[in-house]
Design an enzyme around this catalytic site. Sequence first.
Site, PDB file in Angstrom:
ATOM      1  NE  ARG A 104      -3.996  -1.184   1.795  1.00 19.86           N
ATOM      2  CZ  ARG A 104      -5.252  -0.972   1.426  1.00 19.86           C
ATOM      3  NH1 ARG A 104      -5.765   0.231   1.440  1.00 19.86           N
ATOM      4  NH2 ARG A 104      -6.006  -1.979   1.057  1.00 19.86           N
ATOM      5  CB  THR A 108      -2.062   7.390  -2.672  1.00 24.31           C
ATOM      6  OG1 THR A 108      -1.515   6.064  -2.811  1.00 24.31           O
ATOM      7  CG2 THR A 108      -1.127   8.385  -3.344  1.00 24.31           C
ATOM      8  CG  ASP A 200       5.781  -9.964  10.152  1.00 21.50           C
ATOM      9  OD1 ASP A 200       5.900 -10.876   9.293  1.00 21.50           O
ATOM     10  OD2 ASP A 200       5.690  -8.764   9.852  1.00 21.50           O
ATOM     11  CG  ASP A 203       9.593 -10.324   9.986  1.00 25.61           C
ATOM     12  OD1 ASP A 203       9.964 -10.256   8.796  1.00 25.61           O
ATOM     13  OD2 ASP A 203       9.446  -9.324  10.703  1.00 25.61           O
TER      14      ASP A 203
HETATM   15  N1  URA Z   1       0.379  -9.862   9.327  1.00 26.86           N
HETATM   16  C1  URA Z   1       1.053 -10.680  10.166  1.00 26.86           C
HETATM   17  O1  URA Z   1       2.012 -11.342   9.756  1.00 26.86           O
HETATM   18  N2  URA Z   1       0.666 -10.747  11.460  1.00 26.86           N
HETATM   19  C2  URA Z   1      -0.372 -10.053  11.956  1.00 26.86           C
HETATM   20  O2  URA Z   1      -0.697 -10.181  13.142  1.00 26.86           O
HETATM   21  C3  URA Z   1      -1.071  -9.190  11.073  1.00 26.86           C
HETATM   22  C4  URA Z   1      -0.676  -9.118   9.758  1.00 26.86           C
END
Ligand code: URA
Length: 209
Positions: A104, A108, A200, A203
């Site tokens: 994103r 914008t 995440d 990650d």
């Molecule tokens: N993307 C992720 O990897 N973890 C989240 O909690 C939200 C979006």
Amino acid sequence: MSKVTHFDHPMIQHKLSIMRDENTGSKDFRELASEIAMLMAYEVTRNMPVEEVDIKTPITTRKFKMLAGKKTAIVPILRAGLGMVDGMLKIIPAAKVGHIGMYRNEETLQPVEYFCKLPQDIGEREVIVTDPMLATGGSAIDAINALKKRGANSIRMMCIVAAPEGIKALQEKHPDVDIFVAAIDDELNDKGYIVPGLGDAGDRLFGTK
Ligand code: URA
């Protein structure tokens, strides 16, 4: 309104609880994401049409069921969606795999597609979009818009953990897209992470920070 299928199978929930644990390292996290995707693929493909074909066994010839109709395309949203592909291919080995990458623009707020490579006949395939986390729903909505623009017309969304906000947003924008999830968590926090979630996913899959 689209259907939401929530997999509360003990094997899936057990594997997901290990993924959630902050002490689970990338190797185990990757294996578990793949195993959950494989178990979910079994159910996601439940209503695929079958046809009777003649099969000659060593004893006699008889009609038996084989998959019929549309072929499948798996489309991971880069990059975390990649973590679900090999598990799905174990169940649907003949599927083609497309890739879609969106981000994103922070000024914008418009989606920017930076990569999209799909099977040429995407309009004739059952498309399964994968992303382990359905948070705001923004990436899934944008990716599905991009797929529809290229002719996809039968799309399912497969995630491991979803926030209620993401499910609602996706259902509003794409009421024709059924959603398959292993867990529906409480909410999003102010940074857009799912709570309790698993952090995440990209990650943790790839060992980055
Ligand atoms: N993307 C992720 O990897 N973890 C989240 O909690 C939200 C979006």
